[in-house]
Enzyme design. Structure first.
Site: not given
Length: 646
Positions: A99, A367
């Protein structure tokens, strides 16, 4: 001969330079004034440092499975604040190498770094390097918004200079590491280390340190949960940069790479149960209200069973029969007999469609609703051996038909349930009355809107899979009501209990004899009836269901240990090609339940260990038209005795 004046050119040159110097001086003064004005203007609009530096964040919710495994973290996830001195040396070095290589040499604003980045970007024709220092990024994370503007950049520089005067370099680096976002909801290096490697930042290896440093550039894209391959590639880049700067020797780098990748140091647990997580999170507010606190939610989910269910759903939906039959979706719910959700699959792919078909979709059960109808019939005085005519029937102009188109004549309720005979279910529904059917459904935990019409007996009112499966759980446990639930406890970050599940549920909602009678009917349905494909050689009971035009197909059933429901169909209600509950749903149910019971002993169904029901009564043939829609209420004493088991 005249004498040449040598001073004339010098005087002329001086006269030319003096105005230039004057105007340069004026320009410099105005530049200073303008810069001062910018500093004053942007400085006046800087955020309040004390307020901005105060810890403010949204609380997080961590959801754990029954075995303690983390299923998901929702919201922002923070770890412990760490100091640079407490970290392995490789971690700050990896960050600096990646960085801001001149971090310990500049004063917060790096002109050399900006120039280097500018040259690199011009050569590449795109942005490949940034000029912001770690101090600037710390200032941005602490005080500013992500807005991209000249004003914000100027404020960032001012705040960076202030940070450099206020704190040491190690303190600034610690501020940055504790505030930076590392992906997957993790804020701060310690949270990231725990999230990805299941260890604190103070214990990471060199390889893991390099991976964490690499995440800072593109945390959402490159984190090891969402993209393990990209995370590893980025880690290799960081290690190469550490060699360039002199933080690692080639030999140390080679060892770190070999050790890290060989040890699979990335936390690779697959994400499971996302539909269940959403379902649980939506219910937290009903049990605990703590809007400003992190929460830890312990759930009922069994990770092994959940993984099994998800794999089986994927396999069935990708199979030839499913593809050829036009089946695009499926849902599964597996409960313990007390209602604890052990597995929930809300669809084929959560990331493509997070809509939960297990809990939020309301479809016609066909059902599969008949056990509730038959329970109402039993409570109205019928018995498993009561006989009805399987013959054409008409109710208020409506004439239902059997699925097969054939009629069997005089049959018992047990035979009718096993063969899923529609005409008999309608006759039982007319005998019991629609209001009684709705009352039974409500006692079994069904909250769906049930339309009081003759077709209710054939499951034409929409219901969710989780509610219908919960209703079957009352049969599985011998008649006790349950609400399907997924939360065992809720604690805050300090460990204080905000909610702990207690109690035994809704109590008895069915008479033991009625629960046993319907269970015995459902045993026959899987032994010799429409549910034969679900049979896997254990004591089980269950029922198929198919809605009109094959739009929905269901199988719901249970053993002594688990209750499971399966639905298959299409989101747009497109009919499938002749898919019934006895086909794909029953096969999917069997695949899940057979594997789930592989290490469990055989156990009889609890309902069937109750005392036997009274002797069957003779044939009952109700006067159809006279009794249409009329409920036959038993006496108060009979009702009390049925509810409480007398």
């Amino acid at each position: 001969m005249p004498v040449r004046d040598e001073a004339v050119p010098e005087q002329r040159q001086g006269r030319l330079l003096r105005p230039l110097v004057k105007w340069l001086a004026v320009a410099a003064i105005w530049a200073v004034i303008a810069l001062g004005g910018l500093v004053a203007w942007y400085g006046a609009t800087l955020p309040d440092v004390d307020l901005a530096a105060a810890p403010t964040r949204q609380p997080s919710i961590r959801v754990l499975a029954a075995d303690g495994r983390e299923l998901a973290t929702v919201g922002e996830y923070y770890g412990q604040a760490v100091a640079v001195a407490d970290l392995p040396p490789a971690l700050p070095k990896a960050v600096i190498a990646t960085e801001d290589r001149r971090f310990y040499d500049h004063f917060g604003f790096d002109l050399i770094g900006i120039g280097r980045a500018l040259v690199a970007n011009l050569r590449a024709g795109t942005v490949v390097q940034g000029g912001s220092t770690i101090t600037q990024q710390a200032a941005k994370n602490l005080f500013l918004t992500p807005e991209r503007s000249l004003k914000r950049k100027f404020q960032e520089v001012l705040l960076a200079l202030w940070l450099e005067q206020k704190f040491s370099k190690d303190q600034i680096l610690a501020i940055y590491l504790n505030r930076a976002y590392f992906g997957a909801g993790a804020y701060g290096v310690d949270a990231a280390a725990r999230k990805f490697f299941d260890r604190p930042a103070t214990k990471v290896t060199t390889y893991q340190a390099a991976m964490l440093a690499g995440l800072l550039k593109a945390p959402s894209r490159d984190n090891p949960i969402s993209n393990p391959e990209a995370a590893q590639a980025r880690t290799r880049e960081v290690i190469a940069r550490m060699i360039e700067v002199g933080y690692l020797t080639p030999a140390d780098a080679k060892a770190a790479l070999a050790q890290g990748e060989a040890a699979s140091s990335i936390r690779r647990q697959p994400q499971i149960g996302r539909y269940f997580v959403d379902w649980v999170i939506a219910q937290i507010g009903q049990y605990a209200i703590a809007p400003d606190r992190d929460l830890l939610v312990r759930t009922t989910l069994d990770p092994s069973l959940q993984t099994l269910a998800e794999e089986r759903v994927d396999k069935v939906l990708a199979s030839g029969p499913a593809v050829e039959s036009g089946v695009a979706q499926a849902a599964v719910v597996v409960l313990a007999p007390d209602g604890a959700v052990r597995a929930m699959v809300g669809g084929q792919d959560y990331w493509k469609s997070p809509f939960n078909r297990a809990a939020s979709a309301y479809r016609q059960p066909g059902s599969a609703f008949k056990p509730i109808v038959y329970l109402a019939g039993l409570e109205a005085g019928l018995k498993p051996d009561s006989r009805f005519e399987d013959a054409p029937v008409r109710v208020a102009g409506w004439q239902p038909r059997n699925f097969t188109g054939r009629y069997r004549g005089n049959v018992t309720l047990t035979q009718a349930m096993a063969e899923s005979i529609n005409t008999v279910a309608v006759r039982v529904g007319e005998y019991a009355g629609a209001e009684r059917i709705v009352d039974v459904a409500r006692r079994l935990g069904v909250t769906a809107d049930l339309r009081v019409t003759p077709s209710l007996s054939l499951g034409t009112s929409e219901i969710s899979l989780v509610e219908l499966t919960g209703a079957y759980a009352s049969l599985a446990n011998g008649g006790f009501g349950v609400w399907p639930y997924g939360i065992e406890s809720i604690h805050d970050a300090s460990g204080r209990a905000l909610y702990v599940r207690s109690g035994s549920g809704l109590g008895r909602v069915l008479a033991p004899a009625d629960a046993a009678a319907v269970t015995a009917m459902l045993v026959q349905a899987v032994k010799s009836g429409t549910g034969r494909a679900a049979n896997f050689g254990r004591p089980i009971a269950g029922k198929t269901g198919t809605s009109q035009n094959f739009r929905d197909a269901w199988f719901v059933g249970f053993s002594a240990d688990l209750v499971a429901g399966v639905w298959v169909g299409n989101d747009d209600d497109t009919p499938m090609k002749s898919v019934t509950g006895g086909g794909l749903p029953a096969q999917l149910w069997r695949g899940i339940m057979a594997a789930a019971h592989a290490k469990l002993p055989d156990r009889p169904l609890p309902s069937l260990t109750q005392p036997p029901a009274a002797a069957p009564q003779p044939v009952v043939e109700e006067p159809r038209e006279a009794r249409a829609g009329k409920a036959h209420e038993p006496s108060l004493w009979d009702r009390l005795m049925r509810v409480f088991g007398g």
